[in-house]
Structure formats: C-alpha cells, structure tokens
Design an enzyme around this catalytic site. Structure first.
Site, PDB file in Angstrom:
ATOM      1  N   GLU A 159       0.827  -1.205   0.000  1.00 52.06           N
ATOM      2  CA  GLU A 159       0.000   0.000   0.000  1.00 52.06           C
ATOM      3  C   GLU A 159       0.865   1.260   0.000  1.00 52.06           C
ATOM      4  OE1 GLU A 159      -4.320  -1.249   1.773  1.00 52.06           O
ATOM      5  OE2 GLU A 159      -2.889  -0.423   3.213  1.00 52.06           O
ATOM      6  N   GLU A 235      -6.510  -7.625  -0.631  1.00 54.67           N
ATOM      7  CA  GLU A 235      -6.999  -7.664   0.754  1.00 54.67           C
ATOM      8  C   GLU A 235      -8.490  -7.380   0.719  1.00 54.67           C
ATOM      9  OE1 GLU A 235      -5.067  -5.208   3.649  1.00 54.67           O
ATOM     10  OE2 GLU A 235      -3.047  -5.905   3.141  1.00 54.67           O
TER      11      GLU A 235
END
Length: 587
Positions: A159, A235
């Site tokens: 991320e 995710e």
C-alpha cells in the site's frame, strides 16, 4: 520463468486458467505446532492459496546478527507445510507490512535512526533492505514455484500509494527481488483510490486493490487504472482489528459472503483478509496514531473465517458455500471446533514486587537526563527511571515531550499518577514528602505505530524532566524487555496485595492439554506468561477480556502462570475458561 502469468483478464498457472482464491494467515501469529491444522482448514474451506506477510523486525532484530528462521519464524517450514497441503502461497516480504504489527514490521534499529528516510530511495534504507534480502531469499528460493515450490507471487512494498510516490524506490525493490533470483509474478497493492493506485503502481508489475465493500465500484476503479490483466482484491477486508478502549469489531457473515460472491461473479481473484488472524503474542502489537495514539489489542481475531483459536466461525461456512458456486471445494466435511480445556481456577499465591527487583532484571544505565528506550537499545517492553527529588512540598512534574507510551509515577514507592501518550499528557501534580525522596517512573511501550508518518516514534521518557521548573538530573535507567524472568525472587502473597507493580505466580494441573482462554476478573493491567510463553498484554479497559492460550503452550501435569500486574487486583485468582471473550460487538 514465472509459473503464474497474466492474460487480458485473468491468470494462467503453468499455462492453464487459474483463479486465486486465497486467505491471509500470518505464520508469526500462530503457534508453529498449529500451522498444519490451520493450513488444512484453509484447504477445506475451498481456498487454493494462502497469503502471508514477512516481518523484517523479527527475522532481523540485529543487523549484525544472523537471520532468525526458527520457531515462530521458521518460514521455510511453513512454506513446506503449505506445499504439502496443496496450497499455493502469496508472499509479502515488505519491507513495510503494516499488519497492525509493531512499527509496521520495520526493524527498531532502523526506525530509531532519525536520519534514515523510511520507505524511500535513501540508500541507508534500501541498502539495509538489500542486505536483509541477501540473507532472507537464499533459504526461500527452493520454495518458489520456479523450483517446484508453493510461492507463485511476491508483493513489492505494501500500500505504498498511501505513503509516497517514489517510483524509483519501487523500481529498486523490483530489481532487488529479480537480481536475487525471484522469477515469480510480482504485484503491488493499494487501496482502490485513483491517486493511491497511481502513486503505488509500478510499470510492468500487476496492480491489485484492497477494499472490503462496494465491490463493483472498487473493481471499476482498479480496471480504470489497469485496463488489461487480472482483477484482484489483494486484501478483501472481511472484519477489522480492535484498539484498547474501543469496541470489538464484527461484520455480519451474510454481508461479507454476499460481497465475496460479487467479487467471484465478476471473475476477480481474491485474498481474504483475514482467513485466520491469530494473536499478537508478547509485545508484537502495533498501534495507530492519527489524531491520538491508539494501541492495538493482543487478539488479532479480526472476526475472521477461522477464530483466534482456529475454530470455524460463521464466515467459514458462509464462504465455503459461496466458493463452491464458483470453484470445486473438497468433498470432505468442514472441520469441527478444537477441544477445550475444562474450566479451572488458578491461585496465584506468590508475588515479586517489580520496583525493588528491577536491578535483578537489568542493571541500570546511569545518565544525566532520562534516556529513551531507543537510546537504551531496547525494542519492546518497559523501562524504569529512578532519580532523587531534592525539594519537598507540592509541585508540578513536567515531562518535556511527553511519554512513550504510558508512564506510572511513584514517589517513595507510592503511586502518584499516570501519564498517557494518547491523552498527550506531559504534566502531573505531586506531593513530595521530604527532601531526598525517590522518584520512579515506569514507562510501557504499548506498541510501535504501524501506519503513516509516525512509524518509529521513540519510546520511554522523551525529554528532560523538571519539578516546579527545576531540572532533575542523575537518572538510573533500567531497560526491562522482560525476555527472562528467572532472576525474580517470589515470596508468599500477603492477604491483601499492595497496589504496586508486581509479578504474581501460581500453578495449575492439566491432564490433557487443550486450547483455553485466560480470564482475569479483578485484575487491572499487565502481561501474562504460561510456562514461560508470553501470551501478551491484558487490560480491563477492554474490549478484550480473555487471552488465548494455545494447546501447545500447555503440558501434562503442573503448569506455571505468571502475571505482571501494574496496578492492583481485588484478589489473587485467575480463571481458565473454554470460551473467548473479545468484548461487546460493534458492526
């Protein structure tokens, strides 16, 4: 050559169409003796892959020392067990992992250096990670798919678009993996936001997204960023984590299953976060710090498909049904819950006060001003600071810069107050009974920030201390990581234990070991160990009310329980129960 490749709208595994249906399961949050059980349950739910982060801080606690690859950190063994179960593996080695993990997985020795620009092309950062990969990758290469192993994909950073936009840094990481023999598919993952996807992307590397709902919109954002190639949610957040003092987060199983069905119906691949959350054993939990510091609880149950103790929860059965609509699911019954220890009470009849015995645990370091835990070379645990107050009377203690993260203050052994980072505390009114009174400050590291710009924030006392404006000099600083409690001297507990930091010890007998949960009604805040295994932190602030005790921690016959109680207790008993209590639920 990579075993997993991409085409216009999907994956090929060794040339055949393949859909990734994966679940996150961190080996370092699960007792190694339970890895095989959890992997089997992943397969039985219908998963064809598992995903795990790799925590740099645990594998390389000392940059000059050997890589740690045993016990909870025996990643080659974990990969071997996954292969034996017929599962593929998505590997996420960082350098940054977030994961609600201490300092986001970055080593304390690295983040303690204020001159290093974390997660950037700073050669001090990339050089440290390169040297780590030099040690980490050789024992892992036999487990890559190119060598017949289970690892089919490796993530570059984590991320990153929420943190920076240094494409040259990401390219360095890509090259670092490739030049060390990683031939497998590489991927990035970012939240399904156009700006973050753009900032965290790397040309020629598969981009994936992270989200927990609004499936159609988020997949459209990913497709808008990446017009061709597989759609993958790396995710898919099916639950959430908890902070001390907050609610226990849950998500309705039917709601999560409906969104999973939307994902699979859209032809996307998925990694459930989490399939099995596990536990932040010891001092491994992280923290968030946006407006205020918020430490994460010991449990990482995450309201996952498998509960913290590995039992199938409501989502397990709901997801198994959804997956069966899209892919074959093993023609075997769903696993049953594990056996639990019959409830019993533990009498903790011996105690060892912490403040008088601090020197037995660690020799003090003498400094003019209090040293931070970083300066003491300490990654986790507590630090005890001791000096003398020359003036008597009422006055104000001022802690310049505050505390990291929670400090208990004592004058001549009597508690006079608590300061907390989350409240931005820096001052405390005290009464000094006489000149020469002893001031003691016990500071607890509640967990390193795991997300955002505050990673690596120092712990301990963060600056000079004054009393009514006068500086206090000459400090004895005791580092207390509490790795070894063998030097403690226990004595029988008095009828009413004093309200002071103290270790409490008791024993209990077990016929046949089984999973259990430690409940501590009447106790306030501290740490728990069973047979020397550090279960983690407890706190009556909640929401978590029990600590998970894995079956392998127990032994037939007599077992030891040690608690470090920081404040006080209404009794000297603890309970082992067959039911977890993670607190009041909140959607």
């Amino acid at each position: 050559m990579s075993a997993l490749t991409t085409h216009a709208d999907g994956f090929l595994l060794r040339g055949k169409p393949f859909r990734i249906v994966s679940g996150a399961m961190h080996y370092f949050r699960i007792h190694p003796d339970q890895w095989a059980d959890r992997l089997r349950k992943a397969r039985l739910m219908g998963l064809n892959s598992v995903e795990t982060y790799v925590p740099w801080n645990l594998h390389q606690p000392d940059p000059a020392g050997p890589l740690v690859l045993d016990g909870f950190l025996d990643l080659p063994r974990y990969l071997s067990l996954a292969r034996d179960e017929g599962l593929h593996v998505l590997l996420r080695p960082g350098p940054f992992i977030c994961a609600e993990w201490d300092d986001g997985g970055l080593p304390a020795w690295l983040v303690a250096d204020p001159d290093v620009r974390l997660r950037s092309g700073d050669p001090r950062f990339t050089g440290a990670f390169d040297r780590y990969l030099d040690a980490l990758l050789p024992p892992l290469l036999p487990y890559m798919a190119a060598s017949g192993g289970p690892v089919i994909a490796v993530q570059v950073e984590n991320e990153y678009g929420a943190y920076g936009d240094d494409t040259a840094y990401l390219k360095h990481l890509e090259s670092a993996f490739r030049s060390r023999g990683v031939a497998e598919l590489l991927f990035t993952c970012d939240q399904a936001d156009p700006e973050q996807l753009a900032a965290g992307a790397l040309p020629g590397v598969l981009a994936t997204a992270t989200f927990g709902s609004r499936v159609d919109r988020n997949l459209a954002e990913l497709r808008g960023h990446q017009p061709e190639g597989p759609l993958m949610c790396a995710e898919f957040w099916i639950g959430w984590f908890d902070h001390w003092g907050g609610p226990h987060h849950v998500r309705d199983a039917a709601d999560a299953a409906a969104d999973l069905d939307r994902l699979l119906s859209a032809g996307a691949s998925v990694n459930l976060y989490m399939f099995h959350g596990g536990t932040n054993f010891g001092f491994t939990n992280g923290a968030n710090h946006k407006h205020a510091y918020q430490p994460t609880v010991t449990s990482y149950d995450y309201d996952a498909a498998l509960t913290e103790c590995g039992d199938p929860g409501p989502k397990y059965h709901a997801f198994r049904e959804v997956i069966a609509r899209h892919l074959p699911v093993p023609d075997e019954p769903a696993p049953a819950p594990s056996r639990k220890l019959p409830p019993l009470t533990v009498e903790l009849g011996r105690r060892a006060p912490l403040l008088p015995q601090a020197k037995a645990l660690a020799e003090p370091v003498r400094t003019e001003h209090p040293a931070t835990m970083n300066d003491l070379g300490q990654d986790t645990g507590y630090a005890l600071y001791r000096t003398t107050l020359d003036l008597a009377g009422d006055g104000l203690l001022h802690f310049a810069g505050g505390v990291g993260d929670r400090a208990q203050v004592f004058v001549d052994g009597a508690p006079v107050g608590v300061l907390e980072r989350e409240r931005h505390d820096e001052t405390l009114p005290v009464r000094v009974p006489h000149p020469g009174a002893t001031l003691e400050v016990l500071v607890e590291n509640m967990g390193g920030v795991n997300y955002g710009p505050r990673i690596g924030a120092p712990k301990g006392l963060l600056g000079p201390v004054t009393f009514d404006g006068g500086p206090l000099h000459g400090w004895d600083c005791h580092p207390l990581p509490l790795y070894d409690l063998s030097a403690l001297s226990f004595a029988p507990t008095e009828t009413t234990p004093a309200a002071e930091p103290a270790f409490h010890h008791g024993t209990f007998d077990v016929d046949v070991p089984a999973d259990t949960f430690l409940a501590l009604p009447g106790w306030t805040k501290g740490q728990a160990w069973i047979n020397g295994f550090h279960l983690g932190r407890y706190w009556n602030r909640g929401p978590q009310r029990t600590l998970y005790v894995p079956e392998p921690v127990l032994r037939p016959g007599t077992n030891d329980l040690v608690l470090l109680e920081l404040h006080g207790t209404t009794g000297t008993r603890a309970r082992l129960t067959d039911t977890a209590d993670l607190g009041p639920e909140s959607d």
